[in-house]
Design a protein around this motif. Structure first.
Motif, PDB file in Angstrom:
ATOM      1  N   LEU A 135       0.870  -1.071  -0.168  1.00  0.00           N
ATOM      2  CA  LEU A 135       0.078   0.191   0.345  1.00  0.00           C
ATOM      3  C   LEU A 135       0.304   1.372   0.240  1.00  0.00           C
ATOM      4  CD1 LEU A 135      -2.845   0.690   0.095  1.00  0.00           C
ATOM      5  CD2 LEU A 135      -2.327   0.575   2.670  1.00  0.00           C
ATOM      6  N   GLY A 137       3.655   1.592  -0.992  1.00  0.00           N
ATOM      7  CA  GLY A 137       4.884   1.230  -2.020  1.00  0.00           C
ATOM      8  C   GLY A 137       6.412   0.821  -1.729  1.00  0.00           C
ATOM      9  N   ALA A 154      -6.870   0.461  -5.539  1.00  0.00           N
ATOM     10  CA  ALA A 154      -5.542   0.232  -6.311  1.00  0.00           C
ATOM     11  C   ALA A 154      -4.914  -0.452  -6.317  1.00  0.00           C
ATOM     12  CB  ALA A 154      -4.342   1.682  -5.638  1.00  0.00           C
ATOM     13  N   MET A 155      -5.065  -0.816  -5.966  1.00  0.00           N
ATOM     14  CA  MET A 155      -4.378  -2.785  -6.533  1.00  0.00           C
ATOM     15  C   MET A 155      -5.028  -4.377  -6.456  1.00  0.00           C
ATOM     16  SD  MET A 155      -3.252  -2.749  -1.772  1.00  0.00           S
ATOM     17  CE  MET A 155      -2.067  -1.708  -0.976  1.00  0.00           C
ATOM     18  N   TRP A 266      -0.808  -6.617  -5.762  1.00  0.00           N
ATOM     19  CA  TRP A 266       0.289  -5.994  -6.053  1.00  0.00           C
ATOM     20  C   TRP A 266      -0.507  -4.737  -6.569  1.00  0.00           C
ATOM     21  CZ3 TRP A 266      -2.332  -9.471  -9.094  1.00  0.00           C
ATOM     22  CH2 TRP A 266      -2.810  -9.568  -9.373  1.00  0.00           C
ATOM     23  N   LYS A 267       0.131  -2.950  -6.474  1.00  0.00           N
ATOM     24  CA  LYS A 267      -0.243  -1.991  -7.302  1.00  0.00           C
ATOM     25  C   LYS A 267      -0.771  -1.962  -8.772  1.00  0.00           C
ATOM     26  CE  LYS A 267       0.616   2.165  -3.806  1.00  0.00           C
ATOM     27  NZ  LYS A 267       1.048   3.390  -3.778  1.00  0.00           N
TER      28      LYS A 267
END
Length: 303
Positions: A135, A137, A154-155, A266-267
């Motif tokens: 989250l 980064g 975002a993931m 993952w992002k």
């Protein structure tokens, strides 16, 4: 300024030890110390001080540390960006212990063969820690237990493996009644602060199973080793092999007990997204689309 010197300083600051930093960097402690002296001479200030065997950042070192981390991260991003959307640069991964032994060894070799410009950094830890690391980064992706909370928009999530709960007991122990075994033997709990341990706890509560709690651990291989030595019994997920060698265990299936879902988080965007996509593709090919896969179709969750 040599970025390798900054990297050595950051490792020493995080480890608190020249010897451990040298081990991580694959250098000698003398080489790391030399890099630190060169960096300190360049900046004109002492960055670390020794307290016994411990090395700690000075006030100047603490002030420099966040900027050093940012410079190193930017340098890694530049290598990935310069690859023009090809998988390259440093790929920072987080993984739980069973992912390190049972999943990553099957993923990294084919990735190295296909995308030799990817450099791997792997950080061990708990699912919760890695969730927050993705989250924020700090890592690009992580092999973890499926989060019990809603996955942020975002993931993305890909389920790789379902691990049903099983009761493990010493090989010489008799009996097939789950309830009787749990009542009669000391119970070694899978740590309830871990997401996998919470799945076990929910099963016990839902089935009103009474246990004689003796010990609580977050290391599944240690739990299995203790059970093998006759210390007690436990309920654990049937995690990806290898298990510790020489175990003498009986395993009993637990009907309707649920399972621990292991996957990759993952992002969806970032400077190293090409390398992340290569990782996800390799994981899907290895664990979901191969001849021995338990699941034929990937289960990808996106908000």
């Amino acid at each position: 300024m040599d970025l390798r010197f900054l990297e050595s300083f950051v490792e020493v600051a995080e480890c608190g030890s020249l010897a451990e930093a040298a081990r991580r960097l694959n250098l000698t402690p003398a080489a790391v110390a030399q890099r630190l002296r060169a960096l300190e001479a360049d900046l004109g200030h002492a960055l670390v001080s020794r307290v016994g065997r411990t090395v700690r950042p000075t006030a100047s070192g603490l002030a420099v540390l966040p900027f050093a981390r940012r410079l190193l991260a930017d340098a890694r991003d530049l290598r990935a960006i310069a690859a023009n959307d090809l998988p390259a640069g440093e790929l920072r991964l987080g993984s739980i212990a069973t992912g390190l032994t049972g999943l990553l060894p099957q993923v990294i070799p084919p990735m190295r063969a296909r995308w030799p410009r990817i450099e791997f950094f792997v950080r061990p830890g708990s699912s919760l820690d890695h969730f927050h690391a993705v989250l924020s980064g700090e890592v690009d992706a992580a092999l973890i237990v499926r989060p019990p909370v809603q996955i942020p928009k975002a993931m993305s999530w890909l389920t790789l493996r379902e691990e049903p709960l099983i009761l493990i007991m010493p090989e010489q122990m008799e009996g097939t009644s789950i309830q009787a075994i749990l009542r009669a033997a000391p119970f070694i709990r899978y740590d309830r602060s871990q997401w996998g341990g919470q799945i076990v706890d929910r099963y016990l509560r839902a089935n009103k199973q009474k246990t004689w709690d003796f010990l609580e651990l977050d290391a599944l291989d240690a739990i299995a080793a203790l059970v093998s030595r006759g210390v007690g019994v436990s309920i654990v997920p049937d995690w990806a092999p290898p298990w510790p060698a020489g175990l003498r265990l009986r395993r009993l299936a637990l009907p309707d007990a649920g399972a621990r879902s292991i996957g990759i988080l993952w992002k969806r965007s970032g400077p190293r997204i090409a390398a992340v996509r290569a990782l996800v593709e390799t994981c899907a090919d290895t664990f979901l689309n191969g001849p021995d896969s338990a699941t034929s179709q990937p289960t990808i969750w996106q908000a």
